[in-house]
Enzyme design. Structure first.
Site, PDB file in Angstrom:
ATOM      1  N   ASP A 182       0.832  -1.200   0.000  1.00 42.42           N
ATOM      2  CA  ASP A 182       0.000   0.000   0.000  1.00 42.42           C
ATOM      3  C   ASP A 182       0.870   1.255   0.000  1.00 42.42           C
ATOM      4  OD1 ASP A 182      -2.289   1.537   0.154  1.00 42.42           O
ATOM      5  OD2 ASP A 182      -3.099   0.533   1.926  1.00 42.42           O
TER       6      ASP A 182
ATOM      7  N   ASP B 268     -10.742   2.283  -3.174  1.00 46.75           N
ATOM      8  CA  ASP B 268     -11.275   2.107  -1.821  1.00 46.75           C
ATOM      9  C   ASP B 268     -12.793   2.213  -1.830  1.00 46.75           C
ATOM     10  OD1 ASP B 268      -8.951   1.598  -0.545  1.00 46.75           O
ATOM     11  OD2 ASP B 268      -8.700   3.589   0.327  1.00 46.75           O
TER      12      ASP B 268
HETATM   13  C1  DGJ Z   1      -5.853   1.910   2.035  1.00 53.11           C
HETATM   14  C2  DGJ Z   1      -6.251   0.723   1.210  1.00 53.11           C
HETATM   15  O1  DGJ Z   1      -6.710   1.141  -0.029  1.00 53.11           O
HETATM   16  C3  DGJ Z   1      -7.279  -0.081   1.977  1.00 53.11           C
HETATM   17  O2  DGJ Z   1      -7.747  -1.145   1.207  1.00 53.11           O
HETATM   18  C4  DGJ Z   1      -6.656  -0.575   3.254  1.00 53.11           C
HETATM   19  O3  DGJ Z   1      -5.624  -1.467   2.964  1.00 53.11           O
HETATM   20  C5  DGJ Z   1      -6.130   0.598   4.049  1.00 53.11           C
HETATM   21  N1  DGJ Z   1      -5.284   1.444   3.287  1.00 53.11           N
HETATM   22  C6  DGJ Z   1      -5.386   0.122   5.261  1.00 53.11           C
HETATM   23  O4  DGJ Z   1      -4.797   1.142   5.954  1.00 53.11           O
END
Ligand code: DGJ
Length: 674
Positions: A424, A493
């Site tokens: 991430d 997200d």
């Molecule tokens: C952002 C990601 O896009 C989410 O899916 C998740 O992993 C969060 N970060 C976790 O902090």
């Protein structure tokens, strides 16, 4: 001057290609460069067009005159043509590289600059390519724009005289724009000329679409020159990332399919391996993870047929909220007193693989790593360090930072049976300073991305079977560059299914379905039925991300049915040809279809969102079938020829918030008779 001659359908003979434009008409206000499309213009003399190259030599001269020297061709694995140029006075060598991907009808271009002298040369812009359209006007540019939780909007607009700029300044390509474009003249999804291209780069990029005052349309693409400079030291070589482009007469759909094939076959590390159906714990447990909570979810996931269990954020040292822990990549001793081994074993015993979330480029000020190395983050010593999501960005250009990340993640992967990593990256850049940079600090924009590639590449070498997923708060880092390391992208997200339809359609413009991770979650679960949510996610690489502890028995059973159906059809979705039949970004009723390469099998998905009655369901015209094949479509009574399904089409009646997934099968050939 190296002049561009032609970009279009392949012609049979060399002599068929048009001669370069003869600039006899130039006048003093508009020099020859305004008439002759130069292949890779450097800023010099009266060139007021948008250049590809801008340098300052040691004596302050800001004018680069490139003279053709010679060429070379290397034959394998794909042929590469290299054209060599030198500045007419200064010791600067430029090479234009062209690699032909004949099977996909694509050309890949990049540039190397070499300082042959003893003084540094400051490079202030070095694009990867200029792509010149055939003379004339009436072109339209299509690009993608968006924001966090709302990525990949398709924007098509006429190109008019002047300069249109699409760019990122956030150190990642970002949600705001993608390093991809098409140019067309009245093309549609199915037909018409489309010139398309991308940049294999996971950092700041720039696309400029210039229409000159003499109706010459040119697209430049490369690393963004905004705040960029590179001090090219004596005998140093600077290589730009590659830009890949193609041309089709068969509309936007065909342009996408060419890139889909190329990415699957040539770019991603495990392009032939079907992706496992995963469960991700993020939306269910957020930071509240421990062995018990995860094991409970894992049991239900396994019963539903999930194949890979991924524990998201929250598992590492002191990570209870987003304000601490990033940088300390070892299991939290309270949540996992005996390490991750116990959870991984129970997941494996349930028949699933185990995956883990990390955010290696980041650090929270409240972390052991930051307390030990406050100088490792991007910053200007005289300025406050702007935090975003309570975190700072490690300077990935530094070797010590790179080595530290390689060793900590290598330890994690060596000590645990982890087959999947979600990498991430959750913030845009601020204070991009690097006080002790070896040369110009502004090299950070390139050296940061090179650092990410280096770390990721090393880890991939050491753990070649691990599948990596690229995430940047969703789809903030989705590009051909990162896909050389990651097999998948976390698309967004936003997991609300009706919004996802649009996001997925935008994503599919240049990236294939197998790279598009899509979870079924609980967003809007009271409005959008579970089956609809599954069907949306089944259009990519299926995952589940809802809180399974709250799913009743009937939800779990429906989920198990959908998962089992996906297992039957995933080879078609992940490796077949994708046809966007009716756009969801433009309509409340949409349809998308996938067809296996041998045209024997297919899947049709149709979706109806909020549009109320009365509503006339549109005809769905299938695509990509063998016209002479007889096809049955599940749920539709009478088999018909591929020709009939494509020309006459069918109606898939749907109520509001209903979706349908129909399997198609060719069962014999029929000679066409009229
Ligand atoms: C952002 C990601 O896009 C989410 O899916 C998740 O992993 C969060 N970060 C976790 O902090």
């Amino acid at each position: 001057m190296l002049a561009h001659r032609y970009w279009g359908a392949r012609l049979p003979y060399i002599s068929d290609y048009p001669a370069p434009f003869d600039p006899i008409k130039w006048s003093s206000p508009d020099g020859p460069h305004h008439f002759v499309p130069e292949e890779y213009p450097g800023y010099a003399n009266t060139k007021y067009i948008d250049p590809c190259l801008k340098v300052t030599f040691a004596d302050g001269t800001r004018d680069v005159i490139l003279t053709y020297e010679d060429f070379s061709v290397t034959a394998s694995p794909q042929p590469v043509l290299a054209l060599h140029f030198k500045d007419s006075y200064y010791p600067l060598q430029l090479t234009l590289h062209y690699r032909i991907h004949e099977e996909y009808d694509l050309i890949e271009r990049w540039v190397t600059l070499e300082n042959l002298g003893d003084d540094p040369i400051l490079v202030e812009r070095a694009f990867s390519a200029k792509w010149t359209l055939p003379p004339g006007d009436n072109y339209s540019l299509t690009h993608l724009y968006g924001r966090h939780i709302d990525e990949f909007h398709i924007q098509r607009e006429p190109l008019t005289p002047g300069l249109k700029v699409i760019e990122s300044r956030r150190i990642i390509p970002s949600h705001r724009a993608s390093p991809w474009f098409t140019v067309d003249r009245n093309a549609s999804e199915e037909q018409g000329e489309v010139w398309f291209g991308t940049l294999a780069w996971s950092g700041n990029f720039k696309i400029t679409a210039e229409v000159t005052e003499f109706a010459s349309t040119r697209i430049s693409i490369g690393v963004n020159d905004w705040d960029f400079a590179w001090k090219l030291m004596p005998h140093q070589i600077l290589a730009t990332p590659a830009s890949i482009s193609g041309y089709t007469k068969d509309g936007f759909g065909a342009a996408s399919r060419i890139f889909h094939d190329y990415v699957r076959d040539e770019v991603i590390p495990h392009g032939k391996t079907p992706h496992k159906i995963l469960y991700n714990s993020w939306e269910a447990t957020l930071f509240d993870v421990d062995e018990t909570s995860q094991s409970k979810l894992a049991v239900i996931a396994a019963q539903m047929g999930v194949e890979l269990f991924v524990m998201d954020d929250g598992w590492f040292h002191n990570r209870n909220l987003d304000n601490a822990g990033l940088g300390d990549w070892f299991p939290d001793r309270v949540k996992f007193p005996n390490g991750l081994g116990g959870l991984i074993r129970s997941v494996n015993e349930l028949g699933m693989d185990f995956g883990l979330w990390v955010e290696p480029e980041m650090v929270n000020p409240d972390s052991d790593l930051y307390r030990a190395h406050p100088d490792w983050v991007l910053h200007f010593p005289t300025r406050a360090r702007t935090e975003s999501r309570n975190q700072l960005i490690l300077n990935m250009a530094r070797m010590d930072v790179q080595n530290h990340i390689i060793e900590s993640l290598d330890k994690l992967l060596s000590e645990n049976n982890i087959t999947f990593i979600k990498w991430d990256m959750n913030r845009g850049v601020s204070e991009p300073g690097w006080a002790d940079a070896p040369a110009d600090q502004r090299e950070i924009w390139v050296r940061y991305v090179q650092g990410v590639y280096h770390v990721w590449g090393r880890l991939r070498q050491r753990h070649p079977n691990v599948i990596w997923q690229s995430c940047a708060s969703g789809g903030g880092r989705a590009d051909f560059g990162i896909l050389e390391f990651a097999d998948q992208i976390w698309t967004s997200d936003n997991t609300e299914a009706t919004a996802r339809l649009n996001i997925q359609e935008g994503y599919s413009q240049f990236l294939p379905a197998n790279t598009m991770e899509a979870w079924v979650t609980d967003w809007d679960k009271d409005i959008v039925p579970l089956e609809f949510r599954f069907h949306v996610s089944m259009c990519g690489s299926l995952g589940v991300g809802g809180n399974l502890l709250e799913w009743g028995q009937s939800d779990r059973e429906s989920a198990a049915k959908c998962i089992s159906l996906y297992k039957e059809i995933r080879h078609i979705i992940q490796f077949g040809d994708q046809f966007r039949l009716i756009s969801s970004q433009k309509n409340a009723y949409s349809a998308v279809q996938y067809v296996s390469k041998d045209k024997r099998e297919g899947v049709l998905f149709a979706f109806r969102t909020h549009i109320p009655e009365p509503f006339n369901i549109p005809m769905v015209h299938l695509r990509g079938l063998d016209p002479e094949g007889m096809y049955s479509i599940e749920g539709v009574e009478q088999p018909r020829s591929g020709m009939a399904w494509m020309e006459a089409g069918l109606k898939v009646e749907l109520k509001i918030y209903k979706a349908q997934c129909c399997k198609l099968r060719k069962f014999r050939n029929v000679p066409l008779r009229y």
